[in-house]
Write an enzyme that holds these catalytic residues in place. Structure first.
Site, PDB file in Angstrom:
ATOM      1  N   ASP A  25     -40.352  32.073 -34.891  1.00  0.00           N
ATOM      2  CA  ASP A  25     -40.080  30.753 -35.832  1.00  0.00           C
ATOM      3  C   ASP A  25     -41.290  29.745 -35.912  1.00  0.00           C
ATOM      4  O   ASP A  25     -41.611  29.324 -34.774  1.00  0.00           O
ATOM      5  CB  ASP A  25     -38.848  30.265 -35.122  1.00  0.00           C
ATOM      6  CG  ASP A  25     -38.363  28.760 -35.789  1.00  0.00           C
ATOM      7  OD1 ASP A  25     -39.067  28.520 -36.601  1.00  0.00           O
ATOM      8  OD2 ASP A  25     -36.938  28.773 -35.753  1.00  0.00           O
ATOM      9  N   HIS A  26     -41.778  29.530 -36.859  1.00  0.00           N
ATOM     10  CA  HIS A  26     -43.170  28.824 -37.034  1.00  0.00           C
ATOM     11  C   HIS A  26     -43.100  27.345 -36.614  1.00  0.00           C
ATOM     12  O   HIS A  26     -43.780  26.482 -36.575  1.00  0.00           O
ATOM     13  CB  HIS A  26     -43.825  29.144 -38.120  1.00  0.00           C
ATOM     14  CG  HIS A  26     -45.288  28.812 -37.996  1.00  0.00           C
ATOM     15  ND1 HIS A  26     -46.179  28.595 -36.840  1.00  0.00           N
ATOM     16  CD2 HIS A  26     -46.346  29.065 -38.840  1.00  0.00           C
ATOM     17  CE1 HIS A  26     -47.224  28.678 -37.108  1.00  0.00           C
ATOM     18  NE2 HIS A  26     -47.597  28.878 -38.288  1.00  0.00           N
TER      19      HIS A  26
END
Ligand code: CAO
Length: 446
Positions: free
Chosen positions: A416-417
């Site tokens: 999850d950036h």
């Protein structure tokens, strides 16, 4: 003789629906109290519903494959010696409500006390640890599960959006969850507006125009997977980093160990899980969760790892607990048992929950790389592809050195950036690879 209407009891927090996967009785069958009547699939686990009373089965109102909702009439039981009654869904067959218990005779109490643990297990007999699947807690009981304050419409909405109501804070009277709460929660997951509540796909075209086609109902596992994937895909900005681990020495050690201890199935998956557990302790962000609703990052002081298992019913992800604290030998035995029970559909809902990170190893099947989808509320997942022999210069970094064949394991970390930066992901992944490249160091952590 009286007739008991047997309705679908509450099967656990946030669970309103299930699919009848197997009817174990038919009209006219004599049943004993606690005898399993049918198997119902909820989320991804299967539970057995036990008979609340001895008697004879009357009309069976459901068929295998039917989707049933809490409170739906499943069948009737002509029960000898029972007062005229209707099994209310909240008075689940396996867990009588306090008022009911109070009206029992001393003998009945004694019998109930004896049968209650069995009965609670009975609800999840195919899933032995699924006590959480046992219906509704006794009020005021210490160990009782929290009943979510939400009406059927809100539950339906949450199900439609793939939201776990346990994650939503209620703003209504006494914490009651309202439709607005669900919508704001969804918005909080996707501040850009591209959330799980995105417009549904348009209807399919009529495929029979081009040739024979048929529609089949989705299994419960497929429905849950579809919801979870849609939610993760539409709410998490994914990035995937790839790396290669030189597992030549590890594989040689694994093979030697397998020869010496054929009773222990040490596989690449277990070794990858151990390496990830060590790295997760060092990089707690990777095992954390993001709560944008509260502007918080949630860290967990445990290292439970989900392992993707390919089954004939679909993808299931049972959870290995405390991977950081257990030896590779212990973990191997646990994974063998867990994977076997998962394929036989004997895992409970609890065993499918609580992971901080997931590993998906497709290497036993094939492939050189893939981009797994993060298993929300986690923020990272490791994909493992097939280890393969490749020539590399020896020593490494010397282009003119003699090439030697090394076994390289492809690793793909999706994350999850919003929470994990590329550099952090690359460092975590390299640490996992380093651990796999140094089997002795890895085993020191066992
Ligand atoms: N590279 C090369 N060989 C591999 C390998 C890899 N990455 N992973 C496994 N193998 C080998 C094993 O070593 C084993 O060989 P041996 O018998 O010589 O030991 C063989 O393949 C079969 O392994 P396995 O599948 O029985 O055992 P495992 O622990 O490696 O995997 C499990 C267990 C549950 C992960 C696996 O059976 C499975 O279901 N994988 C599919 C997961 C999946 O569907 N993921 C997709 C999810 S969507 O993102």
């Amino acid at each position: 003789m009286s007739t008991i209407d047997f309705k679908l009891p509450e099967l656990g927090e946030g669970v309103d629906q299930g699919t009848v996967v197997k009817l174990l009785v038919g009209q006219g069958d004599a049943v004993k109290a606690e005898q399993p009547l049918m198997e119902v699939e909820i989320d991804k686990a299967t539970v057995e519903l036990p008979s609340p009373h001895a008697g004879t089965i009357g009309a069976v109102k459901v068929s295998e494959g039917d989707t049933v909702t809490v409170g739906d009439l499943l069948l009737s039981i002509d029960a000898e010696g029972a007062a005229e009654e209707s099994e209310e869904p909240t008075k689940a067959a396996a867990a009588p409500a306090p008022a009911e218990a109070e009206s029992k005779t001393v003998e009945e109490e004694a019998a109930a006390a004896k049968s209650e643990p069995r009965a609670r297990e009975g609800v999840a007999a195919t899933a032995p640890a699924a006590r959480g699947a046992a219906p509704r807690p006794r009020e005021g009981g210490d160990g009782g599960r929290r009943t979510l304050p939400a009406g059927p419409a809100v539950r339906r909405l949450a199900r439609m959006l793939g939201i776990d109501l346990g994650d939503v804070s209620g703003s209504g009277e006494r914490g009651r969850i309202t439709p607005d709460d669900v919508h704001s929660y969804v918005r909080s997951l996707a501040p850009g507006g591209n959330g799980a509540g995105a417009a549904p796909a348009p209807p399919l075209p009529d495929f029979s125009r081009w040739g024979p086609a048929r529609a089949e109902p989705l299994s419960g596992v497929r429905k849950s997977t579809a919801q979870a994937m849609a939610r993760a895909w539409s709410t998490i900005p994914h990035v995937t980093n790839h790396d290669l681990a030189d597992v030549t020495d590890l594989e040689a050690g694994r093979k030697a160990f397998r020869k010496a201890r054929p009773d222990v199935k040490v596989t690449m998956t277990v070794l990858a899980a151990k390496a990830c557990a060590v790295a997760l302790r060092e990089y707690p962000d990777v095992g954390s969760s993001l709560d944008l609703g509260r502007n918080q990052q949630v860290f967990k002081d445990y290292v439970h790892i989900g392992i993707a298992v390919d089954t004939e019913h679909g993808l299931l992800v049972p959870v290995l607990r405390d991977v950081d604290k257990k030896s590779v030998v212990t973990l191997s035995a646990e994974l063998t048992d867990l994977a076997e029970r998962t394929r036989d559909r004997k895992v409970s809902r609890e065993e499918l929950q609580g992971a901080v990170f997931t590993i998906s190893n497709l290497g036993g099947i094939g492939g050189t790389a893939f981009t797994p989808i993060v298993n929300w509320p986690q923020v990272a997942i490791l994909g493992v592809s097939r280890a393969d022999w490749r020539y590399r210069p020896d020593p490494p970094g010397q282009p003119k050195a003699q090439p030697v064949a090394r076994l390289l394991l492809p690793l793909s970390l999706s994350y999850d950036h919003r929470l994990i930066d590329g550099a952090q992901a690359a460092r975590f992944l390299r640490r996992v690879a380093d651990l796999l490249e140094q089997p002795t160091t890895l085993l020191f952590h066992a």
